[in-house]
Design a protein around this motif. Structure first.
Motif, mmCIF file in Angstrom:
data_model
loop_
_atom_site.group_PDB
_atom_site.id
_atom_site.type_symbol
_atom_site.label_atom_id
_atom_site.label_comp_id
_atom_site.label_asym_id
_atom_site.label_seq_id
_atom_site.Cartn_x
_atom_site.Cartn_y
_atom_site.Cartn_z
ATOM 1 N N VAL A 1 -29.237 -30.295 60.604
ATOM 2 C CA VAL A 1 -30.012 -29.133 61.065
ATOM 3 C C VAL A 1 -31.490 -29.420 60.841
ATOM 4 N N LYS A 2 -32.278 -29.303 61.910
ATOM 5 C CA LYS A 2 -33.707 -29.601 61.772
ATOM 6 C C LYS A 2 -34.534 -28.352 61.487
ATOM 7 N N GLU A 3 -34.058 -27.201 61.894
ATOM 8 C CA GLU A 3 -34.885 -25.989 61.756
ATOM 9 C C GLU A 3 -35.082 -25.580 60.285
ATOM 10 N N LYS A 4 -36.129 -24.780 60.069
ATOM 11 C CA LYS A 4 -36.429 -24.323 58.708
ATOM 12 C C LYS A 4 -35.413 -23.290 58.237
ATOM 13 N N LEU A 5 -35.045 -23.341 56.969
ATOM 14 C CA LEU A 5 -33.998 -22.441 56.472
ATOM 15 C C LEU A 5 -34.539 -21.251 55.673
ATOM 16 N N GLU A 6 -35.824 -21.322 55.317
ATOM 17 C CA GLU A 6 -36.392 -20.205 54.552
ATOM 18 C C GLU A 6 -36.240 -18.912 55.335
ATOM 19 N N GLY A 7 -35.837 -17.893 54.634
ATOM 20 C CA GLY A 7 -35.780 -16.574 55.252
ATOM 21 C C GLY A 7 -34.494 -16.312 56.043
ATOM 22 N N LYS A 8 -33.631 -17.306 56.181
ATOM 23 C CA LYS A 8 -32.367 -17.099 56.904
ATOM 24 C C LYS A 8 -31.464 -16.142 56.107
ATOM 25 N N THR A 9 -30.750 -15.317 56.833
ATOM 26 C CA THR A 9 -29.813 -14.410 56.171
ATOM 27 C C THR A 9 -28.522 -15.166 55.844
ATOM 28 N N THR A 10 -27.662 -14.513 55.073
ATOM 29 C CA THR A 10 -26.373 -15.146 54.744
ATOM 30 C C THR A 10 -25.571 -15.404 56.027
ATOM 31 N N ASP A 11 -25.620 -14.461 56.972
ATOM 32 C CA ASP A 11 -24.876 -14.633 58.232
ATOM 33 C C ASP A 11 -25.412 -15.819 59.033
ATOM 34 N N GLU A 12 -26.744 -15.937 59.068
ATOM 35 C CA GLU A 12 -27.340 -17.047 59.827
ATOM 36 C C GLU A 12 -26.973 -18.390 59.211
ATOM 37 N N LEU A 13 -26.975 -18.435 57.866
ATOM 38 C CA LEU A 13 -26.600 -19.688 57.201
ATOM 39 C C LEU A 13 -25.124 -20.003 57.462
ATOM 40 N N ALA A 14 -24.281 -18.972 57.395
ATOM 41 C CA ALA A 14 -22.846 -19.171 57.649
ATOM 42 C C ALA A 14 -22.633 -19.681 59.076
ATOM 43 N N ALA A 15 -23.413 -19.136 60.017
ATOM 44 C CA ALA A 15 -23.289 -19.554 61.421
ATOM 45 C C ALA A 15 -23.661 -21.030 61.569
ATOM 46 N N LEU A 16 -24.730 -21.455 60.891
ATOM 47 C CA LEU A 16 -25.145 -22.861 60.963
ATOM 48 C C LEU A 16 -24.073 -23.789 60.395
ATOM 49 N N ILE A 17 -23.470 -23.357 59.287
ATOM 50 C CA ILE A 17 -22.411 -24.166 58.672
ATOM 51 C C ILE A 17 -21.247 -24.338 59.642
ATOM 52 N N LYS A 18 -20.918 -23.257 60.322
ATOM 53 C CA LYS A 18 -19.799 -23.293 61.274
ATOM 54 C C LYS A 18 -20.151 -24.172 62.474
ATOM 55 N N GLU A 19 -21.311 -23.882 63.045
ATOM 56 C CA GLU A 19 -21.759 -24.569 64.260
ATOM 57 C C GLU A 19 -21.766 -26.083 64.062
ATOM 58 N N HIS A 20 -22.277 -26.542 62.890
ATOM 59 C CA HIS A 20 -22.424 -27.976 62.660
ATOM 60 C C HIS A 20 -21.263 -28.572 61.870
ATOM 61 N N ASN A 21 -20.252 -27.755 61.673
ATOM 62 C CA ASN A 21 -19.054 -28.211 60.957
ATOM 63 C C ASN A 21 -19.400 -28.889 59.625
ATOM 64 N N ILE A 22 -20.237 -28.193 58.853
ATOM 65 C CA ILE A 22 -20.630 -28.749 57.553
ATOM 66 C C ILE A 22 -19.523 -28.450 56.538
ATOM 67 N N ARG A 23 -19.159 -29.466 55.771
ATOM 68 C CA ARG A 23 -18.000 -29.349 54.876
ATOM 69 C C ARG A 23 -18.391 -29.599 53.415
ATOM 70 N N CYS A 24 -17.483 -29.333 52.542
ATOM 71 C CA CYS A 24 -17.737 -29.566 51.109
ATOM 72 C C CYS A 24 -17.970 -31.064 50.868
ATOM 73 N N PRO A 25 -19.104 -31.419 50.301
ATOM 74 C CA PRO A 25 -19.380 -32.849 50.081
ATOM 75 C C PRO A 25 -18.408 -33.488 49.079
ATOM 76 N N LYS A 26 -17.734 -32.678 48.289
ATOM 77 C CA LYS A 26 -16.854 -33.272 47.277
ATOM 78 C C LYS A 26 -15.464 -33.544 47.804
ATOM 79 N N ASP A 27 -14.868 -32.572 48.516
ATOM 80 C CA ASP A 27 -13.487 -32.807 48.957
ATOM 81 C C ASP A 27 -13.300 -32.652 50.457
ATOM 82 N N GLY A 28 -14.415 -32.467 51.193
ATOM 83 C CA GLY A 28 -14.318 -32.407 52.654
ATOM 84 C C GLY A 28 -13.673 -31.151 53.209
#
Lengths: 506, 506
Positions: free
Chosen positions: A126-153
């Motif tokens: 994700v290149k965009e700035k994250l400051e000020g993002k709401t919890t929903d916006e952050l959750a959406a980014l995680i979903k959109e980019h399929n970001i996973r737990c770095p420890k167990d995937g």
């Protein structure tokens, strides 16, 4: 569980292959008694540390020096305040709502917990700035980019808000909700009118505090750098926003400031410029702040931090609190990268106006026929991390020996006294000398082991001078004094020793 | 809600008809900045206090003096430890089970809460001893004697156990249960082996701590006497129980100790006897303890407490903790009756043996071919109450003026400097003099108001000397120095003023 220290005499550190400076310093600190984890005979909780005897001495000396420089020299009024404050204080200050991390927990069986913004940033997706993002916006980014737990995937759960303050129910039924303070500022703000009146104050009025702060950090780390319970020293300058020209400004105007202004952040390198230039260029808004930035840097240089390892990083409006009028992180370069040591914040009249609103009390002052709600400017020092970073900075190893070149003013001991051997009365004479010197200095007396091992032991904990009483001393009334940093040895008459040392231990 | 202080200059206290000394001192302390309730612009929670600028200065001086007497002079190792410790520490120490009040709540609509034993005692209906009674036994006594709520006469509910420690869930999920420490002792005990080894120690080994303690008192009261957050200073002496003869004992053997042994408790009056007599009579079990009892009393006398207002009250076996081998409450006589200032406890090897058991670590030491689990003896000082009681003791009012005869070593300011009038250059000269004296002393400069009012202001906060620069000073190079306690005035040459003051401020 930590194992018990081995039952033997502490030995000087060896440069261990593959050990970082931080690991070496931490090991030395635990072995020699600078600091160790709290409750280490049990399974300690991360982020809680105790100072051992050497660390306690060093910290007490730091506090004394800080008080001299930031309380007495400033004519500040020092307070010593309660650690718990009622909930309403934190509602008014904004901490109840805003002192949060946005977190997410993985759905794997170990339920790893993460700061959502850090995770997204570190994914590199994700290149965009994250400051000020709401919890929903952050959750959406995680979903959109399929970001996973770095420890167990595994997949990540919802993003939620986690407040970092420790909440405490006070009273028999817990009827008074309080929080352990996450900073000392708020006590100075709500006590401001009482200090002003009881001390017959005038603006600018300065309040200082040295005290603990408490934060429920999710991942305490880097030894004394990110702790859950830590010491801060803060100066709060309450001033009339119309009067920011500063009488002491002239004493710093030519000082070479290390500054990384917002418009230079992309280049990444701090500039070294005279304070007056930084002011002219508009990087610093006024003389008051210019004076205190310079004073902070000068203070750290006087402790022994090299200038090029220091910088003021200006925060962008997005990085700052919404009410903040200007903010610099004063950072120190370490093994862990640049680490914030002092927070330098112009907080406007936000704190006073919020407490005025919530308490329904008038917190302004009346001066020169005017009601003034003062502005607040504050340098806020992290004591533990400053001491730890100073140890990292002054830790030396040249392949032959290790030594800690602490400034004499902070060294746990000023001087070591050794008899060359423990016989023929040398030990008695040396102990007498130690006793005499103790009236003026902090002295360690060490009679046993080879002289080389004794030098190594005191070098490692930063004792500036080691004095040896030998067979010649019985005849010539002189002793050998060895310099910790240069290993140079000189012969000094015992009669002159006290003044010789005093001159060099300033 | 507390009202804000009025917007006027602080005035010296007047002896108010019907006000107790404690009320007068409290009012002065709030008005002049010794201490005030934490968060007083809001509705403060009882039992939390802040030191204002004068109190902070006095407390810092007390800490310095304590450190000189109880750390440096004793050769103790000082620690500076975390306020939160994991639950297991408190299970091992017994605090989780035993640091309790047995309470009952009335069935009336206000649900008044009481300590069951106090209530039964104060009813006057029960003659038997209540120590060691279970909750059921206390409940039975309440029922049998029909003891009711003193406030609304309603019936009382069950008797239950209420732990006085503040519990804190640490970590993201609160997975680490911790408690804020209700005393500093336990950190010294669990760090004992690390101090012993890192400092190459030998028995007796002394550890000292100055730090906060936290207790969820149900009825905080008496200003700084019963607080929920308070400062303690403690010395822990770890010793071989076979070696209780004490090298420094001779320096105290003729000292007049104020002692109320168990077998004299019914008479109620403390005896004044030489330490050696108390030892011979068996009131004190050994030289070690005799030495420290004498040192405690001597320390309080040096602060200005009159000997007849001090006493050591020996606790009976029922009053002591079950593991305690001997225990004296060192008490000070005040408006509130006799108040404990220092807890003097011989704790046997209870603490070390319990932590050994729970941590499964060996905590003993090996000396002279013997494994020794040291005994612990501990004087534990309440800092805040000591300072408050010192203010009560040194508060004077002779109908004409009020003054606080603090010992110079604890006075927030050593000396006040006044220009006789604020004109003809007297103010400039006086300010210069203040600046010079500030290099060595804590100085308050006060140029405005009548000289009488200025004397009154500095008397009230305990400034030992007031220096006035007048018209004659311009000619004779001398100033008038007034003594706070006697109001006596003498003329001193400015050239000699510094050494004149230094001699009297020791």
């Amino acid at each position: 569980m930590m194992s018990m220290p081995e039952k033997k005499q502490p030995k000087p550190a060896q440069a261990e292959e593959g050990q970082t400076t931080a690991e070496q310093v931490e090991a030395m600190a635990k072995r020699r008694g600078f600091f160790w984890p709290a409750a280490q005979i049990y399974n300690p909780i991360a982020g809680f540390w105790n100072y051992g005897p050497l660390g306690t001495a060093m910290k007490a000396k730091f506090v004394e020096l800080w008080r001299k420089t930031w309380v007495k020299e400033e004519g500040a009024h020092e307070l010593d305040t309660a650690d718990m404050l009622p909930e309403i204080v934190w509602v008014a200050s904004g901490h109840s709502q805003g002192f949060n991390d946005k977190q997410t927990i993985c759905t794997g069986k170990d339920k790893h917990r993460w700061r959502a913004d850090h995770l997204i940033e570190e994914s590199g997706k994700v290149k965009e700035k994250l400051e000020g993002k709401t919890t929903d916006e952050l959750a959406a980014l995680i979903k959109e980019h399929n970001i996973r737990c770095p420890k167990d995937g595994s997949k990540l759960g919802d993003v939620f808000v986690f407040n970092l303050m420790f909440s405490i129910p006070v009273g028999a039924l817990g009827e008074n909700k309080a929080y352990l303070k996450p900073e000392t500022t708020q006590s100075s703000v709500i006590d401001f009118p009482f200090v002003y009146r009881s001390q017959r104050g005038k603006l600018p009025l300065k309040i200082a505090q040295i005290g603990k702060s408490f934060r429920n950090e999710i991942s305490p780390r880097q030894v004394l750098i990110r702790m859950r319970e830590f010491w801060m020293a803060e100066l709060q300058v309450f001033f009339n926003p119309k009067s920011t020209d500063w009488p002491d400004y002239n004493s710093v105007k030519d000082f070479q400031l290390r500054i990384l202004p917002v418009d230079g952040r992309s280049k990444g390198e701090a500039l070294t410029v005279p304070v007056s230039d930084a002011l002219k260029k508009g990087w610093i808004p006024n003389q008051l702040i210019a004076f205190y930035l310079a004073k902070v840097q000068r203070f750290y240089e006087s402790l022994g931090f090299p200038r090029e390892h220091l910088r003021f990083k200006e925060l962008t409006p997005e990085e700052r609190a919404h009410y903040s009028k200007a903010h610099w992180d004063f950072e120190v370069k370490t093994d862990f990268g640049w680490v914030e040591a002092v927070n330098n914040a112009w907080r406007g009249d936000y704190d006073l106006s919020r407490h005025q609103q919530y308490s329904k009390q008038k917190l302004d002052v009346f001066e020169d026929n005017e009601h003034i709600l003062p502005n607040l400017y504050e340098p806020s020092f992290g004591i533990d991390r400053t001491l730890f970073m100073l140890m990292l900075t002054t830790w030396h190893n040249d392949g032959k020996r290790t030594w800690l070149s602490l400034p004499p003013i902070l060294a746990p001991y000023h001087v070591a006294v050794f008899p060359l051997v423990k016989k023929d009365g040398l030990d008695v004479k040396a102990e007498e000398l130690a006793k005499t010197l103790r009236k003026r200095f902090d002295v360690i007396f060490d009679p046993s082991d080879s002289i080389g091992r004794r030098y190594a032991r005191v070098d490692e904990v930063g004792v500036p001078f080691a004095v040896t009483f030998d067979y010649d001393s019985l005849k010539d009334g002189a002793v050998t004094v060895r310099n910790r940093d240069t290993t140079e040895q000189v012969r000094v008459k015992i009669a002159q020793l006290e003044s010789w040392l005093a001159e060099r231990l300033k």
